[in-house]
Structure formats: C-alpha cells, structure tokens
Design an enzyme around this catalytic site. Structure first.
Site, PDB file in Angstrom:
ATOM      1  N   LYS A  36      13.666 106.401 -10.859  1.00 29.05           N
ATOM      2  CA  LYS A  36      13.266 105.417  -9.854  1.00 29.05           C
ATOM      3  C   LYS A  36      13.550 104.011 -10.401  1.00 29.05           C
ATOM      4  O   LYS A  36      13.065 103.650 -11.484  1.00 29.05           O
ATOM      5  CB  LYS A  36      11.774 105.600  -9.570  1.00 29.05           C
ATOM      6  CG  LYS A  36      11.319 105.102  -8.226  1.00 29.05           C
ATOM      7  CD  LYS A  36       9.878 105.527  -8.021  1.00 29.05           C
ATOM      8  CE  LYS A  36       9.322 105.064  -6.715  1.00 29.05           C
ATOM      9  NZ  LYS A  36       7.883 105.302  -6.628  1.00 29.05           N
TER      10      LYS A  36
HETATM   11  C1  E4P Z   1       6.626 104.862  -3.435  1.00 26.93           C
HETATM   12  O1  E4P Z   1       7.330 105.553  -4.101  1.00 26.93           O
HETATM   13  C2  E4P Z   1       5.500 104.074  -3.932  1.00 26.93           C
HETATM   14  O2  E4P Z   1       5.029 104.704  -5.085  1.00 26.93           O
HETATM   15  C3  E4P Z   1       4.352 104.033  -2.979  1.00 26.93           C
HETATM   16  O3  E4P Z   1       4.648 104.714  -1.795  1.00 26.93           O
HETATM   17  C4  E4P Z   1       3.732 102.707  -2.797  1.00 26.93           C
HETATM   18  O4  E4P Z   1       2.641 102.856  -1.925  1.00 26.93           O
HETATM   19  P1  E4P Z   1       1.500 101.772  -1.774  1.00 26.93           P
HETATM   20  O5  E4P Z   1       2.061 100.625  -1.003  1.00 26.93           O
HETATM   21  O6  E4P Z   1       0.422 102.478  -1.006  1.00 26.93           O
HETATM   22  O7  E4P Z   1       1.080 101.376  -3.161  1.00 26.93           O
END
Ligand code: E4P
Length: 218
Positions: free
Chosen positions: A87
C-alpha cells in the site's frame, strides 16, 4: 464486488472470515496503532498472522515517503507473504514507486486518493488497486460516492485494469451504493458489513416460524 475488512483486529478478521464472505483485508498505520501493534518486527509478524486467517489480499502500508525507502520497504513486505499487496500513498514519490513495483510484478494499492485525477495517475502507473476514501470526503461535505462513480466512468472509458477499492467506508449504505455503482472492492468495518444482514421482517418472520413450530411440536 469483493469484500475487504478494514482493520488490524485479528478477532474481527476471524469473525468476518467465518461469515464466508471475506475476500481480503486492508490495514494502515493508524489501524495497527489502534491494536497496540508497534515496532517493525511486531508489525511484520502481525501481517503474517492476518495472512494466516484470510485467503485473499492483505494490504500492508509503507511508511517511507521517498522512492528508495518505499521500494526497500515494499519489497520486504511483498517477500513476507504472497497475499501481501503493498500500500503506497498517492504522492509523487509514491507514484514512482507504484510504477517500479508494477514493473517488478509486485502488486500495489494506491491509498489516500481523493480525486479522479489522482485515480487516473494511479491507473497509469499500473496500480492493482486504487483506494478512494469516501467517508473522509463525506466528512468534509463532499459526496464520496460521486468520486467512485467518476472513477468508474474514467476507468471504463479506457479499460484500465486497476480495481476500484472503495475505502473509508463507514456504514452499510456506503456498501450498497458502492455495489450499485460498480466498485470492484469495498473495505469497511465489521459492523458495516454485518449491517447488511439486518431486516426487521427477517426477525419478525423467523420469530413467527419458530413460534408456529413450537405450537405444533409441544
Ligand atoms: C483504507 O484502506 C483505509 O485504511 C481506511 O479505509 C480509512 O478509513 P477511515 O477514513 O475510516 O480511517
């Protein structure tokens, strides 16, 4: 649509896996910290533990912000387990790293995406997944689902293979709307996924069936 769970909590991952609907897991440094997982070795161990629970892709995020650092980290993460997807944040160095990983056959998830332009760049660099954060857009009075629709249109126009991974999903209707739009994947918390199960007519119908069965068999 593939279902990923957005957590580093092993119990919740096991619970989602037991439902028989789980296709993968996304994590980020904040989710790791929330579970108290700190230190390089512990974090790597935790990724392995997640891969042992699920069959699908597990996103593991780099924390470097320069190309060389991202490459070093990403290669180590990818070596950890075949299910790992690296990622990478949507910044200039991240884009270069995604292009590099693509050439090396390492799968990537381009994260922190908030615009169609960013999604276009991620696809051109060959990202496996692009993660538009719909909940965080909603938080600032911008409709996150419109972004998913627009990215779908652009990707379909040019037949990009990058999968749209709707991220920052906060509730059940986000999931339903993402499915209607044609997102390839959604990642959300367990309670949003379990929300799909609920209907009062299911509950009252079952209650009646069980009551009638009990009457006839008492
Ligand atoms: C995606 O991969 C992120 O980890 C995540 O969806 C972020 O979500 P949040 O905005 O609820 O922190």
């Amino acid at each position: 649509m593939k279902f990923f769970i957005d957590t580093a909590n092993l119990e919740q991952i096991k619970e989602a896996q037991a439902l028989g609907i789980l296709d993968g897991v996304t994590t980020n440094p904040s989710l790791m910290a929330k579970e108290g997982i700190t230190g390089h070795d512990n974090i790597l161990k935790h990724y392995k533990a997640i891969c042992d629970i699920v069959d699908g892709d597990v996103s593991a995020e780099v924390v470097s912000t320069d190309f060389e650092g991202m490459v070093k980290e990403g290669e180590a993460l990818a070596d950890l387990h075949p299910q790992i997807v690296v990622k990478v944040p949507m910044i200039k160095e991240g884009l270069k790293a995604i292009a590099y990983f693509t050439e090396q056959g390492i799968r990537t998830n381009c994260t922190l995406v908030f615009s169609v332009g960013q999604a276009l760049l991620a696809a051109k660099a060959g990202a496996t997944y692009v993660s538009p954060f719909i909940g965080r857009l909603d938080d600032i009075s911008t409709d996150g689902l419109v972004l998913i629709e627009d990215i779908r249109t652009v990707y379909d126009n040019y037949e990009f293979e990058t999968q749209i991974l709707a991220a920052s999903v906060r509730h059940t209707m986000h999931i339903v709307e993402c499915a209607k739009i044609g997102a390839d994947v959604m990642t959300g918390p367990l309670n949003a996924i379990e929300g799909l199960l609920k209907h009062p007519l299911t509950d009252s119908g079952l209650e009646k069936f069980l009551a009638d069965y009990a009457k006839g068999n008492s």
